[in-house]
Design a protein around this motif. Structure first.
Motif, PDB file in Angstrom:
ATOM      1  N   THR A 141       1.434  -1.616   3.218  1.00 22.92           N
ATOM      2  CA  THR A 141       2.469  -1.303   4.198  1.00 22.92           C
ATOM      3  C   THR A 141       3.809  -1.910   3.796  1.00 22.92           C
ATOM      4  O   THR A 141       4.856  -1.310   4.038  1.00 22.92           O
ATOM      5  CB  THR A 141       2.061  -1.834   5.580  1.00 22.92           C
TER       6      THR A 141
ATOM      7  N   GLY B 109      -3.747  -4.755   2.922  1.00 16.51           N
ATOM      8  CA  GLY B 109      -3.049  -4.032   3.990  1.00 16.51           C
ATOM      9  C   GLY B 109      -1.575  -4.339   4.011  1.00 16.51           C
ATOM     10  O   GLY B 109      -0.736  -3.448   4.190  1.00 16.51           O
TER      11      GLY B 109
ATOM     12  N   CYS C 124      -1.246  -7.570  10.489  1.00 14.93           N
ATOM     13  CA  CYS C 124      -1.980  -8.239   9.403  1.00 14.93           C
ATOM     14  C   CYS C 124      -1.416  -9.637   9.168  1.00 14.93           C
ATOM     15  O   CYS C 124      -2.174 -10.590   8.923  1.00 14.93           O
ATOM     16  CB  CYS C 124      -1.883  -7.428   8.106  1.00 14.93           C
TER      17      CYS C 124
ATOM     18  N   VAL D 255       1.444  -2.363  11.405  1.00 13.56           N
ATOM     19  CA  VAL D 255       0.268  -2.831  10.669  1.00 13.56           C
ATOM     20  C   VAL D 255       0.616  -4.083   9.870  1.00 13.56           C
ATOM     21  O   VAL D 255      -0.144  -5.063   9.839  1.00 13.56           O
ATOM     22  CB  VAL D 255      -0.260  -1.709   9.743  1.00 13.56           C
TER      23      VAL D 255
END
Lengths: 529, 223
Positions: free
Chosen positions: B29, B25, B52, B48
């Motif tokens: 991103t 992730g 994360c 995000v």
């Protein structure tokens, strides 16, 4: 645990809806007086000054108050630089100067009869109350008569005007509305929207998308809701701006005379608690609110001037008549008395670090005619505690200068005498007259020099959902491409890093694919045996 | 004779997969924030990415505690024992269908090449990326009093992101090199791996050390 973390950092779903709610409507000014019932205001008035005299009978201090304000003095001494500024003194790159052109320019003076330097600035009865306080929309000053009331019907910039019924206007006075302020501030520099790029007639009954504060569908606010007035002195102005306001809102008993965004919204304006909101709040110490919330210049459908080339002025048609050409939108693109003009709308501003202190190039300052002369300039940078990144309209053009002494010059444009440029189309005497009147030397040698002028953009604030997006700046084709004195993620990573990193990734991919292919090949061969 | 041994505890499985999800992730991103491509949108990608990152820090706190408490950190102590054999296997033996020279056990879960790779990932790449990430994340809290130049911080952050991607590609490929393509993947999901044990293994590979294995598959610690 993860869910909690996510909940704490993701934008709240309701945030978007909250953004759609209209801003709270400011308290209405409900007056304790009905001016239509005042005896003093009954009957007819012969002149504006007669109305003013009637106003002053009750508003005994109003004349004095107005005469202290910049709306009257057109004079401002900068507290930090000590420069004497104000319309009366500064040069710009539109019609450049007021001196010797008064009857035209002072049609936007809040007074009556400023013909020349002999104007009596100490006379209360020369104050024009109605230009700000008319609520009928019928009050007009004559366009070329030193601020006096219009007496014969005429047309200004294509708009027909008829003389007002002064009695009716006087009996209907009230607080200024957008159109009152706009009657001057929207039309400076030669017509609707010409000068600022964020002030034009589209702000009257603006759609919410154009101005979230002033629109009747939005905050329905008037100019003075931000430009807070006290004793006829208004907060705000371009000479000494608060480019970085870390004080925030003025609670009761605290400062009220502030026109910054923060003075209402506070310094942490993004308040939905999300990570993005927190991050945006962290931007606000370095990035002006206007930089993100005013995505473009001249968004209301009215073009603004971006180029004015006086060196092209004076050209005549073959038959000797004056030339008047317009662009597709009906704006003047060439006029014998103006020269060449360019207009734009809906365009991205220029951005610069701005500390709020405007310094002007004066007619006594030596200039470099080989460069583009900055009419006004300012300081600022990432390390400057007073500065933030601001949006600007940059007005460019060419204007006359003293080619021997390397100085900007004043010019005498307006009038029916033998030297006014607009009548005679001869630069040398026009400049000679203006410089002599101002008491400045002039060699007689006229040249043309490129100039640029910075206009901070602060009006036409869009609704939050139209604000400039992160990637408009945090990307290779960043809006802030010219501001290189700091590191910005998404824009400034060294190219070699991506070359080496990309190569490493590709090499790894090629390696594993090659290895996999060899495995498949040898397994196939082994099985074939 | 093949025997099923417990290679990974439920905690390790949960740690591995939550970490891998979060890292993928953040890579996805992060490269959007870097400007490599446009997908989610910058603000969403940033949200995000940071979510994360915060979650990964929590996972790491647990993981570090677990590694210290169980002594499992020893799994990453580098060794040259069988290193050349393993390298030779991936460079040649694997194509000829030779057996893997290393046999995993509870005591030595990773072959020497894995040990080096994971040590570099855990001790070099990860710390570099999260230390620079933390500076990035908290810069506004101290930037005024301690003006750290962001350019080198960002450069290290991006460089280690590329390194992580390289590691990820290599890692994902290497797990396909078991006896079957999904053998290692399956072990990482269920925790058990089938290994050859006893004298004279049928595939000619080395005998596996199973003496430290308990029949119940519980993890023995502290040795």
């Amino acid at each position: 645990m993860l869910w909690l973390l996510a909940a704490a950092t993701l934008p709240r779903a309701a945030g978007a809806e909250e953004g759609q709610l209209p801003a709270p409507t400011p308290a209405q000014d409900i007056s304790t007086a009905d001016h239509s019932k005042f005896e003093e205001l009954q009957g007819e008035f012969d002149s504006g000054r007669e109305v003013t005299k009637a106003c002053l009978e009750c508003h005994t201090e109003a004349g004095h108050q107005v005469r202290q304000s910049i709306h009257w003095t057109w004079d401002y001494t900068h507290p930090d630089t000590g420069q004497q500024l104000g319309k009366r003194h500064v040069l710009n790159n539109f019609c450049t100067n007021v001196r010797t052109n008064e009857p035209r320019c002072t049609s936007c003076h809040t007074g009556y009869g400023w013909e020349d330097a002999s104007f009596d600035f100490s006379n209360d009865t020369r104050v024009d109350c109605l230009v700000c306080h008319d609520t009928t929309g019928t009050y007009h000053k004559a366009p070329k008569d030193a601020g006096r009331v219009l007496e014969t019907a005429t047309t200004v910039h294509g708009k027909p005007l008829t003389p007002p019924d002064l009695g009716k206007v006087a009996r209907n006075v009230g607080p200024p509305d957008v159109a009152s302020c706009g009657s001057c501030h929207f039309n400076g520099g030669g017509g609707n929207g010409s000068k600022h790029g964020d002030l034009d007639s589209s702000l009257i009954d603006a759609p919410r998308s154009l101005d979230v504060h002033m629109s009747p569908e939005g905050g329905d606010m008037a100019c003075q809701d931000c430009h807070v007035a006290s004793g006829h002195e208004l907060a705000g102005g371009r000479y000494d701006m608060t480019a970085r306001d870390m004080q925030g809102t003025g609670k009761p008993g605290m400062r009220r005379q502030a026109a910054t965004c923060e003075s209402c919204h506070g310094v942490d304006a993004h308040d939905d608690g999300s990570y993005v909101a927190r991050t945006l709040n962290q931007h606000s110490d370095r990035v002006a609110c206007q930089t993100c919330h005013i995505p473009e210049i001249a968004r209301g459908g009215v073009q603004t001037k971006t180029w004015w080339d006086w060196s092209k002025a004076g050209r005549l048609a073959e038959d000797g008549s004056r030339i008047h050409e317009t662009n597709a939108d009906g704006r003047i693109s060439y006029w014998t008395r103006w020269g060449e003009i360019e207009w734009r709308e809906d365009y991205i501003p220029s951005y610069a670090w701005f500390d709020g202190d405007m310094r002007y190039t004066e007619a006594t300052d030596k200039i470099d005619p080989e460069s583009v002369v900055a009419i006004n300039s300012f300081a600022g940078g990432p390390e400057d505690a007073d500065a933030r990144i601001w949006p600007f309209k940059i007005m460019r053009g060419k204007q006359p200068y003293d080619a021997k002494r390397d100085r900007l010059v004043l010019m005498h444009l307006f009038g029916q005498d033998d030297t006014a440029y607009w009548k005679n189309l001869d630069w040398q005497p026009a400049i000679e007259t203006a410089m002599a009147t101002e008491g400045l030397p002039f060699s007689g040698e006229v040249g043309f020099v490129g100039t640029k002028m910075y206009w901070p953009i602060t009006h036409m604030v869009a609704p939050a959902d139209q604000a400039v997006g992160c990637a408009d700046c945090h990307s290779e084709d960043s809006r802030l491409a010219g501001l290189n004195s700091f590191y910005m993620p998404g824009r400034d990573a060294p190219a070699w890093l991506d070359r080496i990193g990309g190569l490493a990734v590709l090499a790894t991919l090629a390696g594993v694919l090659g290895h996999a292919a060899l495995r498949a090949f040898f397994r196939h061969r082994r099985r074939a045996r | 004779m093949r025997q099923r041994i417990r290679l990974f505890s439920p905690f390790e499985i949960a740690w591995h997969w939550s970490q891998s999800l979060l890292i993928i992730g953040m890579l996805t991103t992060g490269f959007e924030l870097h400007g490599t491509y446009r997908g989610l949108g910058y603000a969403e990608a940033a949200t995000v990415h940071v979510t994360c990152a915060l979650a990964l820090m929590v996972v790491w706190v647990f993981a570090i505690f677990w590694h210290v408490a169980t002594g499992e950190w020893r799994q990453y102590v580098p060794t040259t024992d069988k290193l050349w054999a393993v390298l030779r296997f991936y460079a040649g033996g694997i194509f000829r269908g030779e057996p893997h020279p290393f046999c995993p056990s509870r005591r030595r879960k990773h072959n020497p090449l894995q040990r080096f790779a994971y040590l570099i990932f855990n001790a070099v790449i990860s710390p570099a990326i999260w230390i620079t990430g933390l500076i990035y994340l908290t810069f506004n809290l101290f930037g005024d009093v301690l003006p750290v130049p962001l350019a080198p911080v960002a450069t290290v952050h991006i460089a280690t992101a590329y390194a992580t991607l390289v590691f990820l590609i290599g890692h994902v490929y290497m797990i396909t090199t078991g006896d079957t393509v999904f053998q290692h993947l399956k072990a990482m999901i269920i925790g058990y791996e089938a290994v050859e044990t006893g004298p004279g293994p049928s595939n000619g590979g080395p005998p596996c050390d199973t003496e430290s294995e308990r029949p119940d598959g519980r993890i023995r610690t502290g040795r």
